[in-house]
Design a protein around this motif. Sequence first.
Motif, mmCIF file in Angstrom:
data_model
loop_
_atom_site.group_PDB
_atom_site.id
_atom_site.type_symbol
_atom_site.label_atom_id
_atom_site.label_comp_id
_atom_site.label_asym_id
_atom_site.label_seq_id
_atom_site.Cartn_x
_atom_site.Cartn_y
_atom_site.Cartn_z
ATOM 1 N N THR A 275 21.072 183.677 3.748
ATOM 2 C CA THR A 275 21.954 184.585 3.018
ATOM 3 C C THR A 275 21.737 186.006 3.516
ATOM 4 N N ILE A 276 22.834 186.727 3.690
ATOM 5 C CA ILE A 276 22.763 188.140 4.075
ATOM 6 C C ILE A 276 22.395 188.939 2.828
ATOM 7 N N VAL A 277 21.313 189.720 2.891
ATOM 8 C CA VAL A 277 20.937 190.540 1.738
ATOM 9 C C VAL A 277 21.305 192.009 1.954
ATOM 10 N N GLU A 278 21.509 192.384 3.206
ATOM 11 C CA GLU A 278 21.850 193.771 3.501
ATOM 12 C C GLU A 278 22.668 193.795 4.788
ATOM 13 N N ALA A 279 23.833 194.433 4.739
ATOM 14 C CA ALA A 279 24.671 194.545 5.937
ATOM 15 C C ALA A 279 25.250 195.944 5.998
ATOM 16 N N ASP A 280 25.251 196.535 7.177
ATOM 17 C CA ASP A 280 25.819 197.871 7.345
ATOM 18 C C ASP A 280 27.317 197.834 7.104
ATOM 19 N N ALA A 281 27.874 198.954 6.703
ATOM 20 C CA ALA A 281 29.321 199.049 6.493
ATOM 21 C C ALA A 281 30.034 199.045 7.838
ATOM 22 N N VAL A 282 31.268 198.606 7.822
ATOM 23 C CA VAL A 282 32.071 198.577 9.042
ATOM 24 C C VAL A 282 32.583 199.985 9.319
ATOM 25 N N VAL A 283 32.493 200.396 10.566
ATOM 26 C CA VAL A 283 32.998 201.710 10.968
ATOM 27 C C VAL A 283 34.464 201.550 11.346
ATOM 28 N N LYS A 284 35.329 202.296 10.678
ATOM 29 C CA LYS A 284 36.770 202.180 10.963
ATOM 30 C C LYS A 284 37.051 202.617 12.394
ATOM 31 N N GLY A 285 37.976 201.912 13.021
ATOM 32 C CA GLY A 285 38.354 202.258 14.378
ATOM 33 C C GLY A 285 37.596 201.471 15.424
ATOM 34 N N GLN A 286 36.573 200.739 15.022
ATOM 35 C CA GLN A 286 35.856 199.911 15.994
ATOM 36 C C GLN A 286 36.727 198.707 16.336
#
Length: 187
Positions: free
Chosen positions: A133-144
């Motif tokens: 299970t993912i417990v922590e994931a960075d936010a997606v950077v718009k425009g990538q």
Amino acid sequence: MKISGVDIRPGNIIEYEGGLWRAVKIQHTQPGKGGAYMQVELKNVMDGRKTNVRFRSSETVERVRLDTKDFQFLFAEGDQLTFMDKENYDQVQLPRDLLGDAAEFLQDGMDVLMETYEDKPISVQLPDQVEATIVEADAVVKGQTASSSYKPAVLDNGVRILVPPHIASGTRIVVDVYEREYVRRAD
């Protein structure tokens, strides 16, 4: 079983200079002058040392057959891991470093394959893929661009891997244990 030095294949376990060695890489070389030989990278199964050895076709080595048995992981206590033989329910304690980095992926009740030589455990193989299970994931950077952009994430066992942008915290995924890579979403 004796085999010719040029018949060694990756994954073979051989007896060499009084120790057990696993052939990691091989390269068959046929020089213009002299006989052909096999350049073999060996890794000691007991302590992890590596060496390169050149075997000629006239040389023979002892190929060792390891016994494999089904075990179940029970629990970890400090640096010791406890496994149970699924046939006779005997328990075996092994040091965590025998499994290397794969030990982080052990889960209670997980079925593993243990290789033994003369009843002494040599290695433990986990399933190639496990669910986590993912417990922590960075936010997606718009425009990538979504084609090859992966973001860092932390699994419930503390391992950091890269996942696709659409994977969020709380998602169950399938991870390759030995490559430490995202495979797919869990069903």
